[in-house]
Write a protein that holds these residues in place. Structure first.
Motif, PDB file in Angstrom:
ATOM      1  N   UNK A  85     -13.970  10.958 -15.125  1.00 43.62           N
ATOM      2  CA  UNK A  85     -14.439  10.893 -13.740  1.00 43.62           C
ATOM      3  C   UNK A  85     -15.322  12.092 -13.412  1.00 43.62           C
ATOM      4  N   UNK A  86     -14.939  13.263 -13.892  1.00 45.79           N
ATOM      5  CA  UNK A  86     -15.742  14.460 -13.646  1.00 45.79           C
ATOM      6  C   UNK A  86     -17.105  14.351 -14.333  1.00 45.79           C
ATOM      7  N   UNK A  87     -17.136  13.766 -15.510  1.00 42.60           N
ATOM      8  CA  UNK A  87     -18.407  13.562 -16.210  1.00 42.60           C
ATOM      9  C   UNK A  87     -19.303  12.610 -15.424  1.00 42.60           C
ATOM     10  N   UNK A  88     -18.706  11.544 -14.924  1.00 41.88           N
ATOM     11  CA  UNK A  88     -19.470  10.572 -14.130  1.00 41.88           C
ATOM     12  C   UNK A  88     -19.951  11.210 -12.832  1.00 41.88           C
ATOM     13  N   UNK A 119     -17.300   6.886 -10.529  1.00 44.99           N
ATOM     14  CA  UNK A 119     -16.395   8.021 -10.729  1.00 44.99           C
ATOM     15  C   UNK A 119     -15.168   7.909  -9.821  1.00 44.99           C
ATOM     16  N   UNK A 120     -15.382   7.491  -8.578  1.00 48.60           N
ATOM     17  CA  UNK A 120     -14.274   7.365  -7.626  1.00 48.60           C
ATOM     18  C   UNK A 120     -13.254   6.330  -8.086  1.00 48.60           C
ATOM     19  N   UNK A 121     -13.711   5.316  -8.782  1.00 50.83           N
ATOM     20  CA  UNK A 121     -12.811   4.269  -9.262  1.00 50.83           C
ATOM     21  C   UNK A 121     -12.039   4.689 -10.511  1.00 50.83           C
ATOM     22  N   UNK A 122     -12.406   5.806 -11.099  1.00 52.23           N
ATOM     23  CA  UNK A 122     -11.820   6.220 -12.377  1.00 52.23           C
ATOM     24  C   UNK A 122     -10.549   7.054 -12.267  1.00 52.23           C
TER      25      UNK A 122
END
Length: 102
Positions: free
Chosen positions: A9-12, A40-43
């Motif tokens: 998520x941080x990478x996205x 990212x929010x969905x991860x």
């Protein structure tokens, strides 16, 4: 597993940041940034990472003048992540959007 989700998520989110920064030169990149933040929010639901992503997603929605969607993200932070370090900033954005809606 939680750690892997947070890293992904941080990478996205970083990809979203890059698109948003690049968007200053080419406006079409803002849409790519918004999409990256949504992904990212969905991860993750990590209490440290998720509210940061939601905050950036809310700001991106504001850029596109999608006030309702921005408010949804900010309110999600306030409800689900009350210990977020930038809660006071989130409250300011909520108040600004609510005043603009009147």
């Amino acid at each position: 597993k939680q750690n892997d989700e947070s890293i992904a998520a941080m990478s996205q989110m970083a990809l979203g940041d890059a698109y948003m920064e690049k968007g200053r030169a080419d406006n079409s990149n803002y849409e790519k940034g918004l999409a990256a933040y949504k992904e990212a929010a969905a991860m993750t639901t990590n209490e440290y990472v998720a509210p940061k992503i939601l905050f950036k997603l809310g700001r991106a929605y504001e850029y596109f003048d999608k006030k309702s969607e921005a408010l949804d993200q900010y309110n999600k932070i306030l409800e689900e992540y009350p210990n977020f370090e930038e809660t006071q900033d989130v409250k300011k954005y909520v108040a600004k959007l609510e005043v603009a809606a009147v």
